[in-house]
Write an enzyme that holds these catalytic residues in place. Sequence first.
Site, PDB file in Angstrom:
ATOM      1  N   CYS A  11       0.867  -1.171   0.000  1.00  0.00           N
ATOM      2  CA  CYS A  11       0.000   0.000   0.000  1.00  0.00           C
ATOM      3  C   CYS A  11       0.909   1.227   0.000  1.00  0.00           C
ATOM      4  CB  CYS A  11      -1.000  -0.004   1.156  1.00  0.00           C
ATOM      5  SG  CYS A  11      -0.316   0.168   2.803  1.00  0.00           S
ATOM      6  N   CYS A  85      -1.929   1.432  -4.445  1.00  0.00           N
ATOM      7  CA  CYS A  85      -0.642   2.068  -4.747  1.00  0.00           C
ATOM      8  C   CYS A  85      -0.522   2.395  -6.233  1.00  0.00           C
ATOM      9  CB  CYS A  85       0.537   1.244  -4.256  1.00  0.00           C
ATOM     10  SG  CYS A  85       0.915  -0.228  -5.201  1.00  0.00           S
ATOM     11  N   CYS A  89       3.813   0.024  -8.457  1.00  0.00           N
ATOM     12  CA  CYS A  89       4.323  -1.342  -8.353  1.00  0.00           C
ATOM     13  C   CYS A  89       4.890  -1.822  -9.681  1.00  0.00           C
ATOM     14  CB  CYS A  89       3.204  -2.287  -7.931  1.00  0.00           C
ATOM     15  SG  CYS A  89       2.491  -1.861  -6.345  1.00  0.00           S
TER      16      CYS A  89
END
Length: 135
Positions: A11, A85, A89
């Site tokens: 997160c 997020c 990523c």
Amino acid sequence: MTTKPSVLFVCVHNAGRSQMAAGYLQALSGGRVEVLSAGSAPKDQINPVAIEAMAEEGIDIAANVPKILTTEAVRDSDVVITMGCGDACPVFPGKRYEDWELEDPAGKDLETVRRVRDDIRSRVEALLAEIAPSA
């Protein structure tokens, strides 16, 4: 010998959702799964309300420290669970990615954090049943 699956929870701040998810998976898997968590912009401490909510479940995440998301952590994980997020990523072919849409518990009251915690628990239980069913 089979290697145990590894799961990375990500997160933004690595201070609430991902820490609660990691705490649950660690506790519920009984060591059958390698558990990692990280954040794209980690805070300097775990959300105290998340710590309190998890303590109600008998899971202590108070000593955890938010960690920065690294490419290696993603590469070394079998399953990557993101929680808001976005595009932070890195994506590697052959990995299993899931995005769990969960309310961010930052700045929320205990009742709200409990709701998020309970949602996380049911998702973690379903994930665990899939990737490392008990004998």
